[in-house]
Write a protein that holds these residues in place. Structure first.
Motif, PDB file in Angstrom:
ATOM      1  N   ILE A 192       0.868  -1.179   0.000  1.00 28.71           N
ATOM      2  CA  ILE A 192       0.000   0.000   0.000  1.00 28.71           C
ATOM      3  C   ILE A 192       0.904   1.227   0.000  1.00 28.71           C
ATOM      4  N   ASP A 193       0.572   2.188  -0.854  1.00 29.15           N
ATOM      5  CA  ASP A 193       1.346   3.430  -0.899  1.00 29.15           C
ATOM      6  C   ASP A 193       0.364   4.585  -0.775  1.00 29.15           C
ATOM      7  N   ILE A 194       0.427   5.287   0.347  1.00 27.80           N
ATOM      8  CA  ILE A 194      -0.428   6.466   0.533  1.00 27.80           C
ATOM      9  C   ILE A 194       0.487   7.687   0.514  1.00 27.80           C
ATOM     10  N   GLY A 195       0.608   8.275  -0.647  1.00 24.32           N
ATOM     11  CA  GLY A 195       1.427   9.485  -0.792  1.00 24.32           C
ATOM     12  C   GLY A 195       2.830   9.347  -0.226  1.00 24.32           C
ATOM     13  N   GLY A 196       3.495   8.249  -0.560  1.00 28.42           N
ATOM     14  CA  GLY A 196       4.882   8.084  -0.106  1.00 28.42           C
ATOM     15  C   GLY A 196       5.019   7.399   1.238  1.00 28.42           C
ATOM     16  N   ASN A 197       3.897   6.977   1.805  1.00 29.05           N
ATOM     17  CA  ASN A 197       3.972   6.133   3.006  1.00 29.05           C
ATOM     18  C   ASN A 197       3.650   4.721   2.565  1.00 29.05           C
ATOM     19  N   ILE A 198       4.709   3.935   2.438  1.00 27.34           N
ATOM     20  CA  ILE A 198       4.569   2.623   1.818  1.00 27.34           C
ATOM     21  C   ILE A 198       4.567   1.545   2.897  1.00 27.34           C
ATOM     22  N   GLY A 199       3.500   0.747   2.904  1.00 22.01           N
ATOM     23  CA  GLY A 199       3.428  -0.378   3.831  1.00 22.01           C
ATOM     24  C   GLY A 199       3.636  -1.658   3.042  1.00 22.01           C
ATOM     25  N   LEU A 200       4.520  -2.511   3.510  1.00 21.94           N
ATOM     26  CA  LEU A 200       4.822  -3.755   2.801  1.00 21.94           C
ATOM     27  C   LEU A 200       4.404  -4.944   3.641  1.00 21.94           C
ATOM     28  N   LEU A 201       3.583  -5.792   3.038  1.00 20.87           N
ATOM     29  CA  LEU A 201       3.166  -7.010   3.727  1.00 20.87           C
ATOM     30  C   LEU A 201       3.900  -8.183   3.090  1.00 20.87           C
ATOM     31  N   GLY A 202       4.602  -8.962   3.908  1.00 19.24           N
ATOM     32  CA  GLY A 202       5.315 -10.138   3.428  1.00 19.24           C
ATOM     33  C   GLY A 202       6.419  -9.778   2.451  1.00 19.24           C
ATOM     34  N   SER A 203       6.630 -10.697   1.488  1.00 23.71           N
ATOM     35  CA  SER A 203       7.668 -10.471   0.481  1.00 23.71           C
ATOM     36  C   SER A 203       7.011 -10.475  -0.887  1.00 23.71           C
ATOM     37  N   SER A 204       7.803 -10.328  -1.944  1.00 23.90           N
ATOM     38  CA  SER A 204       7.246 -10.241  -3.299  1.00 23.90           C
ATOM     39  C   SER A 204       6.704 -11.617  -3.722  1.00 23.90           C
ATOM     40  N   PRO A 205       5.914 -11.684  -4.796  1.00 23.84           N
ATOM     41  CA  PRO A 205       5.353 -12.968  -5.234  1.00 23.84           C
ATOM     42  C   PRO A 205       6.435 -14.008  -5.532  1.00 23.84           C
ATOM     43  N   GLU A 206       7.634 -13.555  -5.878  1.00 22.29           N
ATOM     44  CA  GLU A 206       8.732 -14.501  -6.152  1.00 22.29           C
ATOM     45  C   GLU A 206       9.378 -14.965  -4.862  1.00 22.29           C
ATOM     46  N   GLY A 207       8.848 -14.519  -3.739  1.00 24.27           N
ATOM     47  CA  GLY A 207       9.399 -14.937  -2.449  1.00 24.27           C
ATOM     48  C   GLY A 207      10.659 -14.154  -2.079  1.00 24.27           C
ATOM     49  N   LYS A 208      10.945 -13.101  -2.823  1.00 20.55           N
ATOM     50  CA  LYS A 208      12.122 -12.265  -2.516  1.00 20.55           C
ATOM     51  C   LYS A 208      11.651 -10.975  -1.854  1.00 20.55           C
ATOM     52  N   PRO A 209      12.572 -10.208  -1.260  1.00 21.12           N
ATOM     53  CA  PRO A 209      12.144  -8.925  -0.693  1.00 21.12           C
ATOM     54  C   PRO A 209      11.521  -8.034  -1.771  1.00 21.12           C
ATOM     55  N   TRP A 210      10.613  -7.162  -1.366  1.00 21.12           N
ATOM     56  CA  TRP A 210      10.088  -6.152  -2.286  1.00 21.12           C
ATOM     57  C   TRP A 210      11.235  -5.199  -2.612  1.00 21.12           C
ATOM     58  N   ARG A 211      11.293  -4.745  -3.855  1.00 23.80           N
ATOM     59  CA  ARG A 211      12.303  -3.739  -4.203  1.00 23.80           C
ATOM     60  C   ARG A 211      11.601  -2.395  -4.330  1.00 23.80           C
ATOM     61  N   VAL A 212      11.944  -1.494  -3.431  1.00 22.66           N
ATOM     62  CA  VAL A 212      11.234  -0.221  -3.375  1.00 22.66           C
ATOM     63  C   VAL A 212      12.191   0.916  -3.706  1.00 22.66           C
ATOM     64  N   GLY A 213      11.763   1.774  -4.639  1.00 17.48           N
ATOM     65  CA  GLY A 213      12.635   2.864  -5.078  1.00 17.48           C
ATOM     66  C   GLY A 213      12.528   4.090  -4.189  1.00 17.48           C
ATOM     67  N   VAL A 214      13.656   4.792  -4.052  1.00 21.06           N
ATOM     68  CA  VAL A 214      13.662   6.096  -3.380  1.00 21.06           C
ATOM     69  C   VAL A 214      13.817   7.138  -4.489  1.00 21.06           C
ATOM     70  N   GLN A 215      12.817   7.979  -4.619  1.00 21.11           N
ATOM     71  CA  GLN A 215      12.760   8.964  -5.705  1.00 21.11           C
ATOM     72  C   GLN A 215      14.022   9.836  -5.764  1.00 21.11           C
ATOM     73  N   SER A 216      14.499  10.057  -6.966  1.00 24.69           N
ATOM     74  CA  SER A 216      15.594  11.014  -7.180  1.00 24.69           C
ATOM     75  C   SER A 216      14.977  12.410  -7.163  1.00 24.69           C
ATOM     76  N   PRO A 217      15.293  13.237  -6.157  1.00 23.46           N
ATOM     77  CA  PRO A 217      14.636  14.545  -6.064  1.00 23.46           C
ATOM     78  C   PRO A 217      14.848  15.369  -7.325  1.00 23.46           C
ATOM     79  N   GLY A 218      13.776  15.983  -7.786  1.00 26.70           N
ATOM     80  CA  GLY A 218      13.897  16.861  -8.953  1.00 26.70           C
ATOM     81  C   GLY A 218      13.809  16.135 -10.288  1.00 26.70           C
ATOM     82  N   LYS A 219      13.893  14.805 -10.287  1.00 25.42           N
ATOM     83  CA  LYS A 219      13.798  14.086 -11.563  1.00 25.42           C
ATOM     84  C   LYS A 219      12.367  13.576 -11.776  1.00 25.42           C
ATOM     85  N   GLU A 220      12.114  13.059 -12.965  1.00 23.51           N
ATOM     86  CA  GLU A 220      10.796  12.490 -13.281  1.00 23.51           C
ATOM     87  C   GLU A 220      10.371  11.523 -12.194  1.00 23.51           C
ATOM     88  N   ARG A 221       9.081  11.497 -11.871  1.00 22.58           N
ATOM     89  CA  ARG A 221       8.586  10.537 -10.899  1.00 22.58           C
ATOM     90  C   ARG A 221       8.867   9.114 -11.390  1.00 22.58           C
TER      91      ARG A 221
END
Ligand code: AMP
Ligand code: MG
Length: 338
Positions: A192-221
């Protein structure tokens, strides 16, 4: 023959089930003045997602500082007048907010409302307040003037004109509540992502950690400065690039330094906090106001919590405890582990 049909049916069922569990229920909506996106895996994903949207809307109506009907609106309109009965959830958030106001030395400030309202950075006609206007508002933001009475279930603001603003913590809280709804529906994997507050439940469907990006300030979203590999936790980012207006070439953003009354100018462009619960990571992302040195020192004292801070001079400062989960993707930045 009959046996063969059974086997085909069985294989089909397994195929369809695994297909279902791999394809998430996804939704993107505008709630709480921001973008809410959900990705939910599992049988009951759609029902969970719909219930979650309803919960976020309900929280918005209770906790918003802009809508006239909820607890915070009542608290603010009775400032300097009387105690106001509020819901348990509101009490919890006001208490939490007081705690964070205290431990950040007022950099997170639950009574920053009058300044937030005056700056109103997203308004079409946003302008820069005069120093005299700011001076007039500063005496209203002493967070100790918020009195919460848990036994009576009430809250009170001591002075007329004071305003509580949960804008820096409520989206995180909502994201925790959403994860609780997912769990209730038996969901084991979701984001769940509510305006940059991301809640992660469990791991990804492949059973690996979720990979979550940290926005590059000033660049395209969606252009990331770094990727974090995370499971079962929360990541909240406060960034100067999120909401702002420009005047005479200068950026005025939405994170106010309560010490000055102006948008925080601490050398940071964003502060991302990783913590078990999003209510905490959201509030703590306001170390944005404190700057890198004081901010990192505070985070290192809080168990199970880490930070990724992006500075104006192109550094990414990462707490040591995130070293194995951190990957730099924008080579313009230099990484410093602390
Ligand atoms: P976030 O969306 O988590 O980055 O939080 C920013 C929001 O928190 C703003 O839009 C304001 O409503 C509120 N806010 C701004 N400055 C502060 C502050 N110093 N302490 C607490 N809340 C703040
Ligand atoms: Mg936030």
């Amino acid at each position: 023959m009959k046996h063969a049909i059974h086997i085909v049916l069985l294989i089909l069922t397994i195929f369809i089930l695994s297909g279902c569990s791999q394809k998430p229920y996804q939704s993107t909506e505008q709630i709480m003045g921001t973008i809410v996106s959900q990705s939910i895996y599992g049988r009951d994903a759609q029902a969970a997602g719909i219930e979650a949207s309803g919960k976020i809307r309900e929280l918005e109506s209770v906790l918003s500082f802009h809508l006239k009907t909820g607890d915070i609106a009542k608290l603010n309109s009775n400032a300097g007048i009387e105690d106001v009965p509020v819901r348990k959830e509101t009490l919890f958030l006001l208490e939490k907010s007081l705690h964070y106001s205290e431990i950040t030395g007022g950099s997170f400030n639950i009574l920053v409302g009058p300044l937030v309202k005056r700056w109103n950075v997203t308004a079409a006609d946003a302008d820069v307040p005069s120093p005299a206007e700011i001076r007039k508002l500063l005496p209203l933001i002493h967070y100790k003037d918020l009195i919460v009475n848990e036994t009576k279930g009430t809250a009170r603001l001591l002075k007329k004109g004071q305003m509580a603003d949960l804008g820096g913590i409520a989206k995180g809280y909502a994201s925790d509540e959403v994860l609780a709804i997912y769990r209730k529906h038996g969901i084991q994997k979701a984001i769940i992502d509510i305006g940059g507050n991301i809640g992660l439940l469990g791991s990804s469907p492949e059973g690996k950690p979720w990979r979550v990006g940290v926005q590059s300030p000033g660049k395209e979203r969606g252009e990331y400065a770094a990727i974090l590999s995370l499971t079962d936790c929360s990541l909240s980012t406060s960034g100067a690039y999120e909401r702002f207006f420009k005047k005479n070439g200068k950026i005025y953003h939405h994170i106010i330094d309560p010490a000055t009354g102006y948008p925080a100018d601490s050398g940071l462009l964003s502060a991302s906090i990783i913590a078990p619960m999003s209510v905490d990571s959201d509030a703590l992302s306001k170390i944005f106001v404190m700057g890198a040195d004081r901010g990192i020192a505070l985070i290192k004292n809080i168990p199970d919590t880490g930070a990724v801070l992006i500075t104006r001079d192109k550094r990414i400062i990462v707490t040591e405890n995130l070293k194995s989960r951190f990957e730099l993707t924008d080579k313009e930045f230099r990484v410093e582990f602390r």
